[in-house]
Design a protein around this motif. Structure first.
Motif, PDB file in Angstrom:
ATOM      1  N   ILE A  75      34.904 -12.017  -3.655  1.00  0.00           N
ATOM      2  CA  ILE A  75      35.687 -11.239  -4.435  1.00  0.00           C
ATOM      3  C   ILE A  75      36.215 -11.840  -5.853  1.00  0.00           C
ATOM      4  CG2 ILE A  75      37.447 -13.254  -3.870  1.00  0.00           C
ATOM      5  CD1 ILE A  75      39.728 -10.805  -3.024  1.00  0.00           C
ATOM      6  N   GLU A  76      35.581 -12.618  -6.080  1.00  0.00           N
ATOM      7  CA  GLU A  76      35.496 -13.295  -7.680  1.00  0.00           C
ATOM      8  C   GLU A  76      34.556 -12.548  -8.439  1.00  0.00           C
ATOM      9  OE1 GLU A  76      37.774 -14.827  -8.824  1.00  0.00           O
ATOM     10  OE2 GLU A  76      38.807 -15.504  -6.831  1.00  0.00           O
ATOM     11  N   HIS A  77      33.645 -11.831  -7.895  1.00  0.00           N
ATOM     12  CA  HIS A  77      32.438 -11.183  -8.638  1.00  0.00           C
ATOM     13  C   HIS A  77      32.882  -9.840  -9.187  1.00  0.00           C
ATOM     14  CE1 HIS A  77      28.829 -13.820  -7.537  1.00  0.00           C
ATOM     15  NE2 HIS A  77      29.680 -13.626  -6.396  1.00  0.00           N
ATOM     16  N   PRO A  78      32.829  -9.425 -10.296  1.00  0.00           N
ATOM     17  CA  PRO A  78      33.509  -8.346 -11.098  1.00  0.00           C
ATOM     18  C   PRO A  78      33.247  -6.969 -10.450  1.00  0.00           C
ATOM     19  CG  PRO A  78      32.436  -9.778 -12.916  1.00  0.00           C
ATOM     20  CD  PRO A  78      32.102 -10.363 -11.437  1.00  0.00           C
ATOM     21  N   ASP A  79      31.794  -6.900  -9.972  1.00  0.00           N
ATOM     22  CA  ASP A  79      31.498  -5.536  -9.142  1.00  0.00           C
ATOM     23  C   ASP A  79      32.291  -5.374  -8.085  1.00  0.00           C
ATOM     24  OD1 ASP A  79      30.103  -3.021  -9.356  1.00  0.00           O
ATOM     25  OD2 ASP A  79      29.211  -3.665  -7.632  1.00  0.00           O
ATOM     26  N   VAL A  80      32.274  -6.510  -7.253  1.00  0.00           N
ATOM     27  CA  VAL A  80      33.281  -6.364  -5.943  1.00  0.00           C
ATOM     28  C   VAL A  80      34.746  -6.100  -6.331  1.00  0.00           C
ATOM     29  CG1 VAL A  80      33.752  -7.900  -3.822  1.00  0.00           C
ATOM     30  CG2 VAL A  80      31.680  -7.906  -4.628  1.00  0.00           C
ATOM     31  N   ARG A  81      35.136  -6.891  -7.292  1.00  0.00           N
ATOM     32  CA  ARG A  81      36.392  -6.640  -7.416  1.00  0.00           C
ATOM     33  C   ARG A  81      36.748  -5.402  -7.977  1.00  0.00           C
ATOM     34  NH1 ARG A  81      40.866  -9.998  -8.666  1.00  0.00           N
ATOM     35  NH2 ARG A  81      39.494 -11.629  -7.461  1.00  0.00           N
ATOM     36  N   ARG A  82      35.702  -4.599  -8.785  1.00  0.00           N
ATOM     37  CA  ARG A  82      35.955  -3.045  -9.141  1.00  0.00           C
ATOM     38  C   ARG A  82      36.006  -2.257  -8.097  1.00  0.00           C
ATOM     39  NH1 ARG A  82      32.711   0.848  -8.919  1.00  0.00           N
ATOM     40  NH2 ARG A  82      30.931  -0.415  -8.181  1.00  0.00           N
ATOM     41  N   MET A  83      35.294  -2.545  -6.964  1.00  0.00           N
ATOM     42  CA  MET A  83      35.215  -1.786  -5.814  1.00  0.00           C
ATOM     43  C   MET A  83      36.728  -1.856  -4.833  1.00  0.00           C
ATOM     44  SD  MET A  83      31.433  -1.968  -4.121  1.00  0.00           S
ATOM     45  CE  MET A  83      30.966  -3.450  -4.186  1.00  0.00           C
ATOM     46  N   LEU A  84      37.202  -3.072  -4.995  1.00  0.00           N
ATOM     47  CA  LEU A  84      38.262  -3.431  -4.161  1.00  0.00           C
ATOM     48  C   LEU A  84      39.542  -2.720  -4.859  1.00  0.00           C
ATOM     49  CD1 LEU A  84      37.957  -7.127  -3.252  1.00  0.00           C
ATOM     50  CD2 LEU A  84      37.627  -4.961  -1.573  1.00  0.00           C
ATOM     51  N   MET A  85      39.562  -2.803  -6.196  1.00  0.00           N
ATOM     52  CA  MET A  85      40.424  -2.209  -7.015  1.00  0.00           C
ATOM     53  C   MET A  85      40.389  -0.633  -6.751  1.00  0.00           C
ATOM     54  SD  MET A  85      42.832  -4.312  -8.242  1.00  0.00           S
ATOM     55  CE  MET A  85      43.558  -3.262  -9.493  1.00  0.00           C
ATOM     56  N   ARG A  86      39.311   0.013  -6.830  1.00  0.00           N
ATOM     57  CA  ARG A  86      39.185   1.403  -6.699  1.00  0.00           C
ATOM     58  C   ARG A  86      39.680   1.767  -5.351  1.00  0.00           C
ATOM     59  NH1 ARG A  86      36.376   5.092  -9.682  1.00  0.00           N
ATOM     60  NH2 ARG A  86      35.962   7.099  -8.640  1.00  0.00           N
ATOM     61  N   MET A  87      39.287   1.007  -4.345  1.00  0.00           N
ATOM     62  CA  MET A  87      39.773   1.219  -2.798  1.00  0.00           C
ATOM     63  C   MET A  87      41.198   1.336  -2.755  1.00  0.00           C
ATOM     64  SD  MET A  87      36.981  -0.877  -0.681  1.00  0.00           S
ATOM     65  CE  MET A  87      37.493  -0.592   0.924  1.00  0.00           C
ATOM     66  N   LYS A  88      41.765   0.029  -3.670  1.00  0.00           N
ATOM     67  CA  LYS A  88      43.385   0.147  -3.393  1.00  0.00           C
ATOM     68  C   LYS A  88      44.157   1.296  -4.264  1.00  0.00           C
ATOM     69  CE  LYS A  88      46.615  -3.682  -3.799  1.00  0.00           C
ATOM     70  NZ  LYS A  88      46.787  -4.133  -2.228  1.00  0.00           N
ATOM     71  N   THR A  92      47.727  -1.980  -9.907  1.00  0.00           N
ATOM     72  CA  THR A  92      46.940  -0.978  -9.299  1.00  0.00           C
ATOM     73  C   THR A  92      47.149   0.449 -10.017  1.00  0.00           C
ATOM     74  OG1 THR A  92      47.079  -2.060  -7.192  1.00  0.00           O
ATOM     75  CG2 THR A  92      46.487   0.253  -7.241  1.00  0.00           C
ATOM     76  N   ALA A  93      48.260   0.784 -10.455  1.00  0.00           N
ATOM     77  CA  ALA A  93      48.568   2.099 -11.024  1.00  0.00           C
ATOM     78  C   ALA A  93      47.948   2.131 -12.373  1.00  0.00           C
ATOM     79  CB  ALA A  93      50.244   2.047 -11.383  1.00  0.00           C
ATOM     80  N   ARG A  94      47.840   0.944 -13.010  1.00  0.00           N
ATOM     81  CA  ARG A  94      47.150   0.924 -14.437  1.00  0.00           C
ATOM     82  C   ARG A  94      45.736   1.141 -14.191  1.00  0.00           C
ATOM     83  NH1 ARG A  94      50.653  -3.973 -17.339  1.00  0.00           N
ATOM     84  NH2 ARG A  94      52.721  -2.344 -17.816  1.00  0.00           N
ATOM     85  N   PHE A  95      44.939   0.538 -13.056  1.00  0.00           N
ATOM     86  CA  PHE A  95      43.733   0.887 -12.982  1.00  0.00           C
ATOM     87  C   PHE A  95      43.339   2.316 -12.547  1.00  0.00           C
ATOM     88  CE2 PHE A  95      40.102   1.275 -10.184  1.00  0.00           C
ATOM     89  CZ  PHE A  95      39.107   0.508 -10.652  1.00  0.00           C
ATOM     90  N   PHE A  96      44.587   3.060 -11.818  1.00  0.00           N
ATOM     91  CA  PHE A  96      44.072   4.388 -11.690  1.00  0.00           C
ATOM     92  C   PHE A  96      44.205   5.225 -12.745  1.00  0.00           C
ATOM     93  CE2 PHE A  96      45.079   8.496  -9.850  1.00  0.00           C
ATOM     94  CZ  PHE A  96      44.871   8.689  -8.858  1.00  0.00           C
ATOM     95  N   PHE A  97      45.245   4.781 -14.015  1.00  0.00           N
ATOM     96  CA  PHE A  97      45.193   5.694 -14.940  1.00  0.00           C
ATOM     97  C   PHE A  97      43.876   5.212 -15.806  1.00  0.00           C
ATOM     98  CE2 PHE A  97      49.766   4.343 -15.015  1.00  0.00           C
ATOM     99  CZ  PHE A  97      50.108   5.165 -14.024  1.00  0.00           C
ATOM    100  N   ASP A  98      43.419   4.123 -15.880  1.00  0.00           N
ATOM    101  CA  ASP A  98      42.315   3.818 -16.864  1.00  0.00           C
ATOM    102  C   ASP A  98      40.753   4.481 -16.086  1.00  0.00           C
ATOM    103  OD1 ASP A  98      43.786   2.347 -18.498  1.00  0.00           O
ATOM    104  OD2 ASP A  98      43.664   0.474 -17.527  1.00  0.00           O
ATOM    105  N   HIS A  99      40.772   4.414 -14.860  1.00  0.00           N
ATOM    106  CA  HIS A  99      39.553   4.840 -14.406  1.00  0.00           C
ATOM    107  C   HIS A  99      39.648   6.070 -13.512  1.00  0.00           C
ATOM    108  CE1 HIS A  99      37.879   0.729 -14.972  1.00  0.00           C
ATOM    109  NE2 HIS A  99      39.156   0.346 -14.981  1.00  0.00           N
ATOM    110  N   ILE A 100      40.509   6.336 -12.538  1.00  0.00           N
ATOM    111  CA  ILE A 100      40.531   7.379 -11.701  1.00  0.00           C
ATOM    112  C   ILE A 100      40.816   8.525 -12.632  1.00  0.00           C
ATOM    113  CG2 ILE A 100      41.072   8.698  -9.603  1.00  0.00           C
ATOM    114  CD1 ILE A 100      39.781   5.735  -9.168  1.00  0.00           C
ATOM    115  N   VAL A 101      41.996   8.341 -13.419  1.00  0.00           N
ATOM    116  CA  VAL A 101      42.289   9.534 -14.241  1.00  0.00           C
ATOM    117  C   VAL A 101      41.224   9.873 -15.367  1.00  0.00           C
ATOM    118  CG1 VAL A 101      44.084  10.469 -15.954  1.00  0.00           C
ATOM    119  CG2 VAL A 101      44.788   9.312 -14.016  1.00  0.00           C
TER     120      VAL A 101
END
Length: 562
Positions: A322-335, A526-535
């Motif tokens: 969970i501390e690895h950046p790519d795994v954290r990226r996937m978890l944040m994207r899922m959330k 989580t909302a900011r991740f959505f704005f920065d990546h998904i949007v």
């Protein structure tokens, strides 16, 4: 891994997005239902998820047997009154908002998606009978369906008539007693037969004598597994049976049945609504079901995310992964994807309630949100489940972790209740022109208002407006070629605007120390991740949406197959 209902998240979304307070339900009651539904789903449905997948529903000698424990869990569901929440009071229901029932169905499906399909289909049958049935039909059928003592099905598809419903061949011939003799077969009928209840109420599309070809000649019939005798008791076995069930990629505990009507010449059905009014009644069922299918993406997204986070915290590769950046990226994207889809579907559910109360603006908004919710919600479920396998690494490809089941179960959702391509075609074919285009324009106004402080969202809203203008100036094939891209852009923009609303509430409460700081901080991040990546990703679909159809037909059929 055990399922834990996201009670704080659900309650927060109901408050900030759905507008539950304006729907006339006391806060204490909302809290009790949300908490109780989560506990019930975790205690009764979740423990059966694995056995349902491994054992599956079984067919033998014309009947279906559900996996061990399912009958007892379903009886607990009926006794708890969970199916009656938004049912009409005159039929024994509690007349609570559809939005609140949506939370219950989310929990049931996260706990056990295959099992939750049974009550989900009953909801559509109730809606069709309540809207189009006679008073006599309502009195005879709704109390048992609302309580869950009986279940309902939709019988639409035939081998030659899938999306082209007008090609169906099932026939209905009038009998002397006011009933109709039904003859034909249907395929892909979810929970068309089972051992959970004493009766099953089938809603069947069929063609009456001399009816015109195509969809205009279709009628809807009520066909119970057991029909009433002269005293009104449902004791006579109707001439309807399950002749096989499918062996599928997933949802193994949900029997997907091939149904035969009238093999013995005595299958009786009763007309619902006017003759040749079947399509209107069908869409009453379908529109309800499409929101609930979109919700399945949230169900699996939530369960897959919980499992992936738990695994990532425990799995050590030098350090917990969970501390690895790519795994954290996937978890944040899922959330982020799961929360975005939940916000979109809960908002649509709230608009369903307001539309039922006579709010015309809400009715128009539901028209727009339904294809977005069904299509993008199910795509989200598939993506999140796939990411869940990736987080598990090699163990994700092994059945014991359960990560593979999530993907296998959700993969059907973009296909049934109108494929996601059909949803996109509906968006560009009908919804862009709804009320002269004003319905879309109003949605964009609201998106910009909610996202006034989110630059990426404002840029996406501008891109959507440009694509809509381009499509209004081009022909049908060009619009259809870009329809999937536009649908994703609109769905992401709508979800982002709802997350922006939640973000602002969370920031304000966090600043004054109101509420759970850990939950509020997670919501903000989580909302900011959505704005920065998904949007930001969704903006890039503008060029694809406006490419037109020429490139799709640059090859002949033979060249495409070469």
């Amino acid at each position: 891994m055990n399922y834990v209902a996201p009670v704080n998240e659900q309650r927060f979304v109901l408050e900030t997005v759905t507008g539950m307070g304006a729907l006339g339900v006391e806060s204490d009651l909302v809290d009790a239902v949300v908490a109780g539904a989560g506990q019930f789903a975790a205690g009764y449905f979740a423990p059966l998820n694995r056995i349902g997948d491994v054992v599956g529903a079984k067919w033998a000698a014309g009947r279906v047997v559900t996996p061990p424990g399912f009958r007892e869990a379903y009886q607990a569901y009926v006794e708890g009154g969970w199916g009656s929440l938004d049912g009409p009071e005159e039929a024994g229901g509690q007349a609570l908002p559809f939005a609140l029932a949506t939370v219950v169905l989310e929990d049931l499906g996260s706990a056990n998606m295959a099992f939750a399909l049974c009550p989900m289909l009953t909801v559509g049958a109730i809606e069709a009978i309540q809207t189009h049935g006679s008073d006599e039909q309502k009195r005879a059928y709704l109390p048992k369906l609302v309580s869950g003592e009986w279940t309902g099905t939709m019988n639409l598809t035939e081998p030659q008539a899938g999306s082209d419903v007008g090609a169906l061949r099932t026939s209905a011939t009038p009998a002397s007693d006011g009933s109709w003799l039904i003859n034909g077969s249907k395929i892909y009928i979810t929970f068309g037969d089972h051992d959970l209840t004493e009766n099953i109420v089938h809603l069947v599309l069929a063609r009456t004598p001399d009816a015109p070809r195509g969809t205009k000649g279709i009628s809807l019939f009520l066909v119970p597994k057991f029909r009433p005798d002269t005293d009104g008791n449902f004791t006579i076995a109707n001439d309807v049976r399950c002749v096989s069930i499918e062996h599928k990629l997933g949802i193994n505990a949900s029997p997907t049945c091939t149904m035969a009507f009238g093999d013995g010449g005595d299958c009786r059905g009763w007309l619902i609504g006017p003759e040749m009014g079947g399509m209107r009644a069908m869409f009453t069922m379908m529109n309800n079901a499409r929101l609930n299918v979109g919700l399945q993406g949230v169900q699996i997204g939530e369960r897959a995310t919980q499992a992936a986070i738990a695994y990532a915290r425990d799995r050590v590769q030098g350090k917990p992964i969970i501390e690895h950046p790519d795994v954290r990226r996937m978890l944040m994207r899922m959330k982020a994807l799961t929360q975005g889809a939940r916000a979109l579907i809960y908002a649509a559910a709230g608009d369903v309630d307001r539309a039922k109360a006579g709010d015309e603006n809400a009715r128009r908004r539901v028209e727009i949100l339904t294809p977005l919710a069904k299509s993008w919600g199910t795509d989200v479920g598939c993506e999140v489940a796939s990411l869940g396998i990736q987080v598990h690494g090699g163990m994700g490809f092994v059945e014991e972790t359960g990560a593979a089941q999530h993907y296998r179960d959700i993969r059907i959702a973009p296909i049934y209740e109108g494929t996601n391509g059909i949803q996109a075609a509906d968006l560009v074919g009908r919804k862009l022109a709804l009320d002269g285009g004003s319905a879309i324009a109003e949605l964009l106004v609201d998106i910009r208002a909610d996202g006034a402080n989110v630059p990426t969202l404002l840029a996406l809203a501008d891109a959507v407006e440009r694509v809509v203008g381009w499509m209004q100036a081009h022909d049908s094939d060009d619009r259809l070629a870009g329809s999937a891209a536009l649908l994703k852009m609109m769905a992401v923009a709508t979800a982002a605007s709802l997350l922006a609303r939640q973000h602002d509430v969370a920031v304000a409460r966090f600043a004054v120390g109101e509420g759970d700081p850990a939950f509020l901080n997670a919501k903000i991040a989580t909302a900011r991740f959505f704005f920065d990546h998904i949007v930001a990703e969704a903006i890039s679909h503008e060029s694809s949406a406006c490419c037109g159809a020429a490139g799709l037909y640059a090859l002949t059929d033979e060249e495409l197959a070469a």
